[in-house]
Design a protein around this motif. Structure first.
Motif, short mmCIF file in Angstrom:
data_model
loop_
_atom_site.label_atom_id
_atom_site.label_comp_id
_atom_site.label_asym_id
_atom_site.label_seq_id
_atom_site.Cartn_x
_atom_site.Cartn_y
_atom_site.Cartn_z
N LEU A 62 -0.56 14.32 8.12
CA LEU A 62 -0.33 15.22 6.90
C LEU A 62 1.17 15.63 6.73
O LEU A 62 1.79 15.58 5.94
N ALA A 63 1.82 16.10 7.84
CA ALA A 63 3.09 16.60 7.85
C ALA A 63 3.96 15.53 7.91
O ALA A 63 5.00 15.63 7.27
N VAL A 64 3.56 14.23 8.50
CA VAL A 64 4.62 13.28 8.65
C VAL A 64 4.84 12.81 7.30
O VAL A 64 5.83 12.37 6.91
N PHE A 65 3.62 12.39 6.70
CA PHE A 65 3.48 11.58 5.50
C PHE A 65 3.59 12.25 4.26
O PHE A 65 3.62 11.51 3.05
N ASP A 66 3.67 13.57 4.20
CA ASP A 66 3.45 14.19 3.08
C ASP A 66 4.68 13.79 2.17
O ASP A 66 4.53 13.58 0.91
N HIS A 67 5.93 13.68 2.58
CA HIS A 67 6.92 13.53 1.81
C HIS A 67 6.91 11.89 1.38
O HIS A 67 7.57 11.69 0.32
N VAL A 68 6.53 11.06 2.12
CA VAL A 68 6.40 9.85 1.91
C VAL A 68 5.36 9.52 0.71
O VAL A 68 5.75 8.62 -0.16
N LEU A 69 4.23 10.18 0.65
CA LEU A 69 3.11 10.14 -0.41
C LEU A 69 4.02 10.56 -1.77
O LEU A 69 3.58 10.08 -2.72
N ASP A 70 4.67 11.59 -1.38
CA ASP A 70 5.40 12.19 -2.83
C ASP A 70 6.23 10.99 -3.11
O ASP A 70 6.45 10.91 -4.46
N GLU A 71 6.88 10.28 -2.60
CA GLU A 71 7.88 9.16 -2.98
C GLU A 71 6.85 7.96 -3.65
O GLU A 71 7.44 7.47 -4.73
N LEU A 72 5.81 7.68 -3.08
CA LEU A 72 4.69 6.77 -3.81
C LEU A 72 4.58 7.26 -5.15
O LEU A 72 4.42 6.41 -6.18
N VAL A 73 4.16 8.49 -5.22
CA VAL A 73 3.87 8.99 -6.60
C VAL A 73 4.89 8.64 -7.60
O VAL A 73 4.92 8.31 -8.91
N GLU A 74 6.26 9.12 -7.07
CA GLU A 74 7.37 8.83 -7.79
C GLU A 74 7.66 7.47 -8.40
O GLU A 74 7.75 6.97 -9.23
N HIS A 75 7.21 6.60 -7.45
CA HIS A 75 7.31 5.26 -7.57
C HIS A 75 6.19 4.69 -8.74
O HIS A 75 6.54 3.85 -9.64
N ILE A 76 5.04 5.29 -8.74
CA ILE A 76 4.03 5.01 -9.82
C ILE A 76 4.36 5.55 -11.21
O ILE A 76 4.47 4.78 -11.90
#
Length: 211
Positions: A62-76
């Motif tokens: 969760l700590a590693v990918f939290d910001h990556v998932l935020d980026e995915l939401v931005e792409h969506i």
């Protein structure tokens, strides 16, 4: 709080950052099956240091990918905001494929239900994808029998091709992505003889795969 405790807290934060960076590197190259012991060795810290900051691997993921998932939401969100629905949809699929091809851990977190992140992705992904696919059909750009749940398997296929051909050419997956995108555009002459799965069926399939 005494001044003597401040350096200890600073050291602890530095160690936390080292652990997260090490985990990010290992997840990207080896996937999510690496252990916390592996992360400790790669970070150059004791195993106890890792466990004090992250009691289990899910917390570290969760700590590693939290910001990556935020980026995915931005792409969506950017895809949905695109006036040309086909441009938005194809760009989104390409963006996610690029991230997954470069990061094995991201690919796994997007396809594995056992790390608890699929709910977060799906909550934002499903309604926006339904709207984007519907709009692309209305604009006459997307084949009428394509459904939003088809996107997940397409991304899995592209990620699998990236893994298979990485040693040949790390960008070879783009060839297969182009073929797939051409296949879902309006005007494709081959009918689909099997109905698309539902979102619930896809979610259960991923859970069963890693049960």
């Amino acid at each position: 709080m005494t001044s003597a405790t401040k350096p200890l807290r600073a050291d602890a934060e530095r160690n936390r950052v080292r652990v997260v960076i090490a985990a990010r590197e290992l997840f990207a190259s080896h996937g999510l099956d690496v252990t916390l012991d592996d992360v400790a060795r790669h970070a150059g810290v004791g195993v106890g240091t890792v466990y004090r900051r992250f009691p289990n691997k899910e917390a570290l993921v969760l700590a590693v990918f939290d910001h990556v998932l935020d980026e995915l939401v931005e792409h969506i969100d950017a895809a949905v905001a695109e006036p040309d629905a086909w441009v938005g949809l194809s760009r989104l699929i390409t963006d996610i494929a690029e991230k997954q091809a470069a990061d094995r851990g991201l690919y796994e977190i997007c396809t594995r239900a056992d790390f608890g992140q699929m709910e977060r992705i799906s909550a934002h992904f499903i309604p926006t994808m339904e709207a984007l696919v519907s709009r692309a059909k209305e604009q006459g750009a997307l084949r009428p029998d394509f459904e939003a749940p088809d996107i997940g398997p397409l991304l899995i296929m592209v990620a699998a091709s990236a893994e298979l051909t990485r040693a040949i050419d790390p960008d070879l997956w783009r060839r297969y992505l182009t073929m797939l995108l051409d296949g879902i555009r309006a005007g494709c002459s081959s009918p689909l003889r099997i109905d698309a799965p539902t979102h619930e069926q896809m979610d259960q399939a991923m859970r069963d795969k890693h049960a």
